[in-house]
Design an enzyme around this catalytic site. Sequence first.
Site, PDB file in Angstrom:
ATOM      1  N   GLY A   7     -21.982 -26.437  -0.330  1.00  0.00           N
ATOM      2  CA  GLY A   7     -21.375 -25.372  -0.961  1.00  0.00           C
ATOM      3  C   GLY A   7     -21.000 -24.059  -0.396  1.00  0.00           C
ATOM      4  O   GLY A   7     -21.731 -23.719   0.832  1.00  0.00           O
ATOM      5  N   ALA A   8     -19.958 -23.401  -0.526  1.00  0.00           N
ATOM      6  CA  ALA A   8     -19.588 -22.110  -0.070  1.00  0.00           C
ATOM      7  C   ALA A   8     -19.424 -20.984  -1.059  1.00  0.00           C
ATOM      8  O   ALA A   8     -18.646 -20.342  -0.879  1.00  0.00           O
ATOM      9  CB  ALA A   8     -18.653 -22.226   1.084  1.00  0.00           C
ATOM     10  N   GLY A   9     -20.391 -21.103  -2.098  1.00  0.00           N
ATOM     11  CA  GLY A   9     -20.216 -20.191  -3.072  1.00  0.00           C
ATOM     12  C   GLY A   9     -21.086 -18.746  -2.800  1.00  0.00           C
ATOM     13  O   GLY A   9     -20.954 -18.467  -1.417  1.00  0.00           O
ATOM     14  N   GLY A  12     -24.684 -19.697  -0.713  1.00  0.00           N
ATOM     15  CA  GLY A  12     -24.433 -20.465   0.534  1.00  0.00           C
ATOM     16  C   GLY A  12     -23.381 -19.964   1.499  1.00  0.00           C
ATOM     17  O   GLY A  12     -23.351 -19.890   2.937  1.00  0.00           O
ATOM     18  N   ASN A 103     -33.206 -22.717  -9.270  1.00  0.00           N
ATOM     19  CA  ASN A 103     -34.308 -22.087 -10.370  1.00  0.00           C
ATOM     20  C   ASN A 103     -35.014 -23.300 -10.763  1.00  0.00           C
ATOM     21  O   ASN A 103     -34.785 -24.374 -11.016  1.00  0.00           O
ATOM     22  CB  ASN A 103     -33.576 -21.450 -11.576  1.00  0.00           C
ATOM     23  CG  ASN A 103     -32.817 -20.501 -11.116  1.00  0.00           C
ATOM     24  OD1 ASN A 103     -33.262 -19.605 -10.151  1.00  0.00           O
ATOM     25  ND2 ASN A 103     -31.668 -20.004 -11.504  1.00  0.00           N
ATOM     26  N   LYS A 186     -41.822 -16.799  -9.208  1.00  0.00           N
ATOM     27  CA  LYS A 186     -40.138 -16.687  -9.696  1.00  0.00           C
ATOM     28  C   LYS A 186     -39.790 -17.165 -10.725  1.00  0.00           C
ATOM     29  O   LYS A 186     -39.102 -16.467 -11.666  1.00  0.00           O
ATOM     30  CB  LYS A 186     -39.511 -17.065  -8.385  1.00  0.00           C
ATOM     31  CG  LYS A 186     -37.914 -16.561  -8.742  1.00  0.00           C
ATOM     32  CD  LYS A 186     -36.982 -17.313  -7.378  1.00  0.00           C
ATOM     33  CE  LYS A 186     -35.466 -16.758  -7.576  1.00  0.00           C
ATOM     34  NZ  LYS A 186     -34.622 -17.237  -6.601  1.00  0.00           N
ATOM     35  N   GLU A 268     -28.539 -22.900 -17.647  1.00  0.00           N
ATOM     36  CA  GLU A 268     -29.681 -23.794 -16.920  1.00  0.00           C
ATOM     37  C   GLU A 268     -30.735 -23.819 -18.084  1.00  0.00           C
ATOM     38  O   GLU A 268     -31.921 -23.516 -17.681  1.00  0.00           O
ATOM     39  CB  GLU A 268     -30.128 -23.269 -15.835  1.00  0.00           C
ATOM     40  CG  GLU A 268     -29.123 -23.450 -14.525  1.00  0.00           C
ATOM     41  CD  GLU A 268     -29.576 -22.933 -13.376  1.00  0.00           C
ATOM     42  OE1 GLU A 268     -29.519 -23.520 -12.091  1.00  0.00           O
ATOM     43  OE2 GLU A 268     -29.901 -21.551 -13.163  1.00  0.00           O
TER      44      GLU A 268
END
Length: 314
Positions: A7-9, A12, A103, A186, A268
């Site tokens: 991914g290139a969001g 990423g 997550n 986290k 999520e």
Amino acid sequence: MRILIVGAGALGGYFGGRLLEAKRDVTFLVRPKRAAQLAKTGLVIKSPLGDVHIAKPPIALSENIDGHYDVILLGCKAYDLAEAMESFAPAVGPNSAIIPVINGMQHIEKLVARFGKQRVLGGLAIISATLDGEGTVLHLNDRKLLTYGELDGSRTPRIEAIDKLFAGVAIDANSTATIRQELWEKWVFIASLASVTGLMRAQIGDVEKADGAELGMAIFAECCAIAAANGFAPRAPALERGRPMLTTAGSTLAASMAMDIDRGARIESEAIIGDLLARRVGTANERSNPMSLLDVVYIHLKSYEARRLREQAS
């Protein structure tokens, strides 16, 4: 080392762009729509720490992956994991190291089941970034943390090699011998923040102004109890960071899940809340109060999902 960024969001795109800036061997695995966008504009990062423009970032579609990669950085929503695993499977070789930054904890088990425990590291990222309408990565503050480590805590040659890979890159990358502990810490905080801001549909400061700080602390305590029952009680520094972040007057902090609810998007719920509740077996919280605050949060989230699907179908 060959690096595949799935991914290139926002996540990423930022980490991959910084690696390319440092002349590392990076390829982005993208869908056709993002591939067309990158071909047109290049990879653009706008950041307080300095902008980046990669005119022709190396990209690949799943069907034309050209071999195995040494490091696979996986950042996707938990509900997209099955599709993501299918897309990058041809890139996984005998010695590949998959670093997921997703997550919860369920994704670790799914990746291990699919690719074997010897290929899966633990990973987490802390960064505030988003994509604008043109596909530009907007880095919103100075946080750019990437932490990774062997799931058994060992110091291995591949961890040392990955440390060298990130040396000199404009990312705060570090390896750790306690990645499972850090992932749980986290998770506890994200679940607490998502619960409070998602249930109240408000920022932390709004909840505090409504005398709701006690709600945040009660949910945080439930999440901490579940972590402790699973052998990962949050350590003192995590508690000291988490408590004020859930109660600070005037805070504009809200979970991404709460923002997703506001815009009617997918959430999520299972990875962050459902799976946490599934690991509650044997805790004092479960024995004393079956309908806990987390149960109420989960019902709220599942009700939202049911309504969203109903509205989409109408």
